[in-house]
Design a protein around this motif. Structure first.
Motif, PDB file in Angstrom:
ATOM      1  N   ILE A   1       3.469  -2.630   1.150  1.00 31.77           N
ATOM      2  CA  ILE A   1       4.820  -3.475   0.149  1.00 31.77           C
ATOM      3  C   ILE A   1       6.506  -2.878   0.279  1.00 31.77           C
ATOM      4  O   ILE A   1       5.947  -1.606  -0.605  1.00 31.77           O
ATOM      5  N   ASP A   2       7.386  -3.327   0.501  1.00 27.16           N
ATOM      6  CA  ASP A   2       8.775  -2.696   0.062  1.00 27.16           C
ATOM      7  C   ASP A   2       9.196  -3.720  -0.495  1.00 27.16           C
ATOM      8  O   ASP A   2      10.873  -3.011  -1.297  1.00 27.16           O
TER       9      ASP A   2
ATOM     10  N   LEU B   1       7.497  -8.850  -5.138  1.00 29.36           N
ATOM     11  CA  LEU B   1       6.570  -9.093  -4.392  1.00 29.36           C
ATOM     12  C   LEU B   1       5.125  -7.791  -4.389  1.00 29.36           C
ATOM     13  O   LEU B   1       3.405  -8.206  -4.459  1.00 29.36           O
ATOM     14  N   MET B   2       5.330  -6.162  -4.314  1.00 30.70           N
ATOM     15  CA  MET B   2       4.941  -5.295  -4.955  1.00 30.70           C
ATOM     16  C   MET B   2       3.900  -6.062  -6.526  1.00 30.70           C
ATOM     17  O   MET B   2       2.652  -6.262  -6.789  1.00 30.70           O
ATOM     18  N   TRP B   3       4.951  -6.249  -7.397  1.00 28.94           N
ATOM     19  CA  TRP B   3       4.323  -6.575  -8.676  1.00 28.94           C
ATOM     20  C   TRP B   3       3.796  -8.118  -8.349  1.00 28.94           C
ATOM     21  O   TRP B   3       2.321  -7.894  -9.651  1.00 28.94           O
TER      22      TRP B   3
ATOM     23  N   TYR C   1      -5.173  -8.086   3.853  1.00 29.36           N
ATOM     24  CA  TYR C   1      -5.278  -7.708   4.931  1.00 29.36           C
ATOM     25  C   TYR C   1      -3.743  -8.167   5.764  1.00 29.36           C
ATOM     26  O   TYR C   1      -3.413  -6.765   6.867  1.00 29.36           O
ATOM     27  N   LYS C   2      -4.231  -9.216   6.103  1.00 26.49           N
ATOM     28  CA  LYS C   2      -3.477 -10.041   7.148  1.00 26.49           C
ATOM     29  C   LYS C   2      -2.477 -10.145   6.767  1.00 26.49           C
ATOM     30  O   LYS C   2      -1.517  -9.156   7.850  1.00 26.49           O
ATOM     31  N   GLU C   3      -1.250 -10.110   5.649  1.00 26.03           N
ATOM     32  CA  GLU C   3      -0.003 -10.146   5.385  1.00 26.03           C
ATOM     33  C   GLU C   3       0.599  -8.603   5.015  1.00 26.03           C
ATOM     34  O   GLU C   3       1.361  -8.825   5.365  1.00 26.03           O
TER      35      GLU C   3
END
Length: 221
Positions: free
Chosen positions: A134-135, A139-141, A186-188
Motif C-alpha cells: 500500500i503506497d 488508504l493504509m490507515w 488479497y485481491k486489491e
C-alpha cells in the motif's frame, strides 16, 4: 402484529426475499439486487419490530449497519481503480461494523482473549502482506482501522448471550464479512485473485445469516 405470529416459525419464510436477491445478483442482474440482501434485511427487521422500534435500539443498529453496507458496496462497485472511491467504501463499511459491534455489546460482552488472538493474527497479516503493498497513506490507515473494527465486531459477536442458534448464526454472519473482506484485501493489495469467486456469495450469506439470527431472537423474546 400479534404475539402468536411473532412466535411463528413461518417468519423464516421472509428469508426467501434476500436469498432470491442474492441469486439474481450473482447472475449479474445489477446493483439493485446486489444491495438486496441488506435492503430486504432492513425491511424484514422493520416488519419484525415495527411496533417496538423505539425499544429495539439494538436492532436499529443492525438496520443502520445494513444501510451503511449498501452505500459502501456502491462505492466499491463503482470504484474502477479509484483509490478515493475505495476509501469511501471502507469508511461506510467501517460504520456498518460499528453497528454490528454495538449490537453485540448490547446483547452480551466482549470475548477478550479470543479478540486479542484474532486481532494479533490480523495485525501480523496486515504488517506482512498488506502494508508492503500500500503506497497511499490514507488508504493504509483506512485499511488498518477497518481491520481493527472488523476483529472487534467478531470478538463481540462471540460474546453474545441468549439463544445459541441466534448467537452462532450472528457469529457466522460477522465471520463471513471478515472472510469476504480478507479476500478483497488479497485481491486489491496483493493481487491474488484465485478466491475472488467467494467474495460476493459470502457477503450475501453474511446478511442472510444475521437476519436469520434476529428472526430467531425475535421468536424467542
Amino acid at each position: 402484529m400479534n404475539n402468536h405470529f411473532m412466535n411463528s416459525k413461518w417468519l423464516y419464510a421472509f428469508l426467501l426475499a434476500p436469498v432470491i436477491s442474492a441469486v439474481l445478483a450473482l447472475l449479474h442482474f445489477g446493483f439493485v439486487f446486489k444491495s438486496g440482501t441488506a435492503g430486504f434485511g432492513i425491511v424484514i427487521l422493520l416488519i419484525l419490530y415495527f411496533d417496538r422500534l423505539k425499544q429495539a435500539k439494538d436492532v436499529l443498529l443492525i438496520m443502520a449497519a445494513f444501510l451503511f453496507s449498501i452505500v459502501g458496496d456502491w462505492f466499491l462497485s463503482n470504484m474502477n481503480g479509484d483509490a478515493g472511491m475505495f476509501i469511501f467504501g471502507i469508511v461506510f463499511f467501517f460504520f456498518a461494523h460499528i453497528g454490528y459491534f454495538l449490537f453485540a455489546l448490547m446483547n452480551g460482552r466482549m470475548k477478550r482473549i479470543f479478540t486479542f488472538i484474532l486481532l494479533a493474527g490480523y495485525l501480523l497479516f496486515f504488517a506482512m502482506k498488506l502494508y508492503p503493498n500500500i503506497d497511499n497513506t490514507t488508504l493504509m490507515w483506512s485499511a488498518l482501522i477497518y481491520l481493527v473494527i472488523s476483529c472487534l465486531s467478531l470478538g463481540a459477536a462471540v460474546g453474545l448471550r441468549g439463544s445459541p442458534v441466534a448467537k452462532w448464526a450472528y457469529v457466522f454472519g460477522i465471520f463471513l464479512i471478515l472472510f469476504s473482506d480478507t479476500i478483497i484485501a488479497y485481491k486489491e493489495f496483493v493481487g491474488y485473485n484465485e478466491l475472488n469467486y467467494l467474495i460476493l456469495p459470502t457477503y450475501y450469506l453474511a446478511h442472510i445469516a444475521i437476519v436469520f439470527s434476529i428472526i430467531k431472537k425475535r421468536i424467542t423474546e
